[in-house]
Design a protein around this motif. Structure first.
Motif, PDB file in Angstrom:
ATOM      1  N   GLU A 247       0.834  -1.208   0.000  1.00 35.19           N
ATOM      2  CA  GLU A 247       0.000   0.000   0.000  1.00 35.19           C
ATOM      3  C   GLU A 247       0.871   1.262   0.000  1.00 35.19           C
ATOM      4  O   GLU A 247       0.570   2.255  -0.669  1.00 35.19           O
ATOM      5  CB  GLU A 247      -0.906  -0.004   1.234  1.00 35.19           C
ATOM      6  CG  GLU A 247      -1.843   1.203   1.318  1.00 35.19           C
ATOM      7  CD  GLU A 247      -2.649   1.210   2.624  1.00 35.19           C
ATOM      8  OE1 GLU A 247      -3.035   2.320   3.038  1.00 35.19           O
ATOM      9  OE2 GLU A 247      -2.867   0.140   3.204  1.00 35.19           O
ATOM     10  N   HIS A 368      -2.985  -2.584   8.531  1.00 31.90           N
ATOM     11  CA  HIS A 368      -3.931  -1.665   9.167  1.00 31.90           C
ATOM     12  C   HIS A 368      -3.417  -0.235   9.036  1.00 31.90           C
ATOM     13  O   HIS A 368      -2.238   0.036   9.253  1.00 31.90           O
ATOM     14  CB  HIS A 368      -4.122  -2.030  10.642  1.00 31.90           C
ATOM     15  CG  HIS A 368      -5.277  -1.322  11.274  1.00 31.90           C
ATOM     16  ND1 HIS A 368      -5.174  -0.050  11.799  1.00 31.90           N
ATOM     17  CD2 HIS A 368      -6.579  -1.696  11.450  1.00 31.90           C
ATOM     18  CE1 HIS A 368      -6.355   0.319  12.282  1.00 31.90           C
ATOM     19  NE2 HIS A 368      -7.226  -0.664  12.082  1.00 31.90           N
ATOM     20  N   SER A 369      -4.288   0.687   8.693  1.00 36.83           N
ATOM     21  CA  SER A 369      -3.881   2.059   8.362  1.00 36.83           C
ATOM     22  C   SER A 369      -3.242   2.809   9.523  1.00 36.83           C
ATOM     23  O   SER A 369      -2.519   3.788   9.307  1.00 36.83           O
ATOM     24  CB  SER A 369      -5.088   2.847   7.849  1.00 36.83           C
ATOM     25  OG  SER A 369      -6.111   2.858   8.836  1.00 36.83           O
ATOM     26  N   SER A 370      -3.484   2.367  10.761  1.00 37.63           N
ATOM     27  CA  SER A 370      -2.941   3.109  11.903  1.00 37.63           C
ATOM     28  C   SER A 370      -1.595   2.578  12.390  1.00 37.63           C
ATOM     29  O   SER A 370      -1.019   3.113  13.330  1.00 37.63           O
ATOM     30  CB  SER A 370      -3.942   3.080  13.074  1.00 37.63           C
ATOM     31  OG  SER A 370      -3.993   1.788  13.636  1.00 37.63           O
TER      32      SER A 370
END
Length: 452
Positions: A247, A368-370
């Motif tokens: 990503e 996970h984006s965080s």
């Protein structure tokens, strides 16, 4: 003659810029070679000769680079030591590897002007000793000759279209094989080598090529987003040192920057496999001159860049098996026409009879984006023997809600026995160099268990 000497006498190169310093000053190939010759004279005056073993302790600087190359020009062996190591460990390393001379930054302040020094170049003589990130005890010292470094460089330069008209940032430490890899690509091509100036990311964007670990790539992306009108020369970024989130690499596409996902090791003089990053998790094909095979899921390597051996008791001891391969202890599979790195065989642990590969869990969590960075480690458990726990660096303050969001995210992505049973904030103060040591993290985790 050595590459810097050769470029200094070639009409097409001698007056071209070879080096850009931390102050933004430039040196031509002739000026660079003069600086190296000055350092050779300094070393000779100290008593260094072709049979010596020399260590340097310091962060990247022009004088450290001159010392590295001057030691090689003298025919001696050079070992880089992380300046973050405690003095006791530095002394122990120098004693164990029988280092004759150890130089710090402060020792290199007064170099005298001298005439040109000539030395017969031997590309197959032991030249560099590089410490591995050993998991136990003292790290091993891997010995390479100049030819191995140049052979490794050739494959990377071919893949990343790096030539004499390009520039590479010395973004990684010279005591680490990745930093040395940058230096030998520069010397292979006769390109420009840039030292970072005060603003690391501003100086990064002045070079065409750069080597980064994924956390640095995230910071570069943040920098570009914060400075949307900035112009930059960067077109190629080589990534390694940790799991590389697809990503993240895909976000660089809109900037016209190509990223490359790589896999390498100290014993092979840096990068072995690499490809232009895509949406797949693999690291592509072996680069020019490298060979590989998979034996019981373990990656075996040989070919371009292979070290001469390990340095022990003032001699070189073999690092290959009786078939000529180095057994990496890395687990890999061949999938969709490329190598996929699963993790370290010696990181695997058993939980309730199930094999758990920590890197497999980390690759899911990092999606996970965080999450900026994560390490999964085994924690002792009476019922299951060991259970996985996660040490996480969030891009927000570590909190109960951040952990709960991550746990919810993982529910349908990991088997129950692979889901971490506890989460801790990643203790970033343990970071030394370009990699966080799993051994240090395990020691930290053990102390938390004692406290609790």
């Amino acid at each position: 003659m050595y590459p810097w000497q050769d470029f200094a006498i070639q009409p097409d190169f001698s007056d071209k810029i070879a080096l850009r310093t931390t102050q933004g000053d430039v040196l031509t190939w002739i000026e660079l070679t003069t600086k190296i010759n000055q350092t050779v004279a300094f070393l000779q005056k100290k008593g260094v000769n072709a049979e010596s073993a020399v260590a340097f302790v310091g962060k990247n600087s022009e004088k450290i680079l001159f010392l590295y190359l001057a030691t090689i020009q003298l025919g001696a062996k050079v070992l880089g030591i992380n300046p973050a190591f405690p003095q006791e460990k530095i002394a122990k390393l120098c004693e164990f590897y029988q280092i004759d001379f150890c130089f710090y930054d402060k020792d290199l302040l007064n170099l005298q002007e001298i005439g040109v020094f000539t030395q017969k170049a031997d590309f197959f003589r032991p030249a560099t000793m590089t410490l591995t990130s050993g998991s136990t005890g003292l790290p091993k010292a891997v010995v390479h000759n100049v030819q191995a470094h140049l052979d490794n460089a050739k494959g990377v330069c071919n893949l990343m279209k790096f030539d004499c008209n390009q520039s590479w940032l010395l973004s990684l430490p010279l005591y680490h094989v990745s930093g040395q890899g940058i230096v030998w690509r520069w010397l292979y091509c006769g390109a420009q080598l840039h030292f970072p100036e005060d603003d690391f990311y501003a100086s990064l964007l002045k070079t065409t090529h750069v080597s980064l670990v994924p956390t640095q790539l995230q910071r570069l992306l943040d920098y570009l987003q914060e400075n949307p009108s900035i112009s930059f020369a960067t077109r190629h970024i080589l990534l390694g040192g940790a799991h590389i989130p697809t990503e993240l690499t895909q976000k660089m596409v809109k900037y016209g920057i190509k990223t490359y996902s790589g896999y390498g090791m100290t014993e092979m003089a840096s990068t072995v496999f690499a490809k232009q990053s895509d949406k797949k998790q693999g690291v592509g094909q072996p680069l020019l001159g490298r060979e590989y095979c998979l034996v019981n899921d373990e990656i075996w390597l040989k070919g371009a860049g292979l070290a001469m051996g390990y340095w022990k008791d003032r001699q070189i001891v073999p690092l290959t098996n009786n078939q000529g391969w180095i057994q990496t202890k890395d687990k890999g599979i061949w999938q969709e026409g490329e190598l996929v790195i699963i993790g370290r065989l010696d990181n695997m642990f058993i939980s309730g009879g199930e094999n758990i590969q920590p890197e497999e869990i980390e690759q899911v969590i990092i999606q996970h984006s965080s999450v900026n960075q994560v390490f999964v480690l085994p924690q002792k458990n009476k019922e299951f023997g060991q259970r996985p726990v996660a040490l996480v660096d969030f891009n927000e303050p570590f909190s109960k809600s951040a952990v709960e969001n991550l746990m919810f995210f993982l529910q349908d992505k990991l088997a129950r026995f692979k889901q971490p049973i506890a989460y801790y904030p990643l203790p970033l103060m343990l970071e030394k160099g370009i990699k966080i040591s799993r051994k240090q993290l395990a020691n930290w985790l053990a102390k938390q268990d004692e406290i609790n």
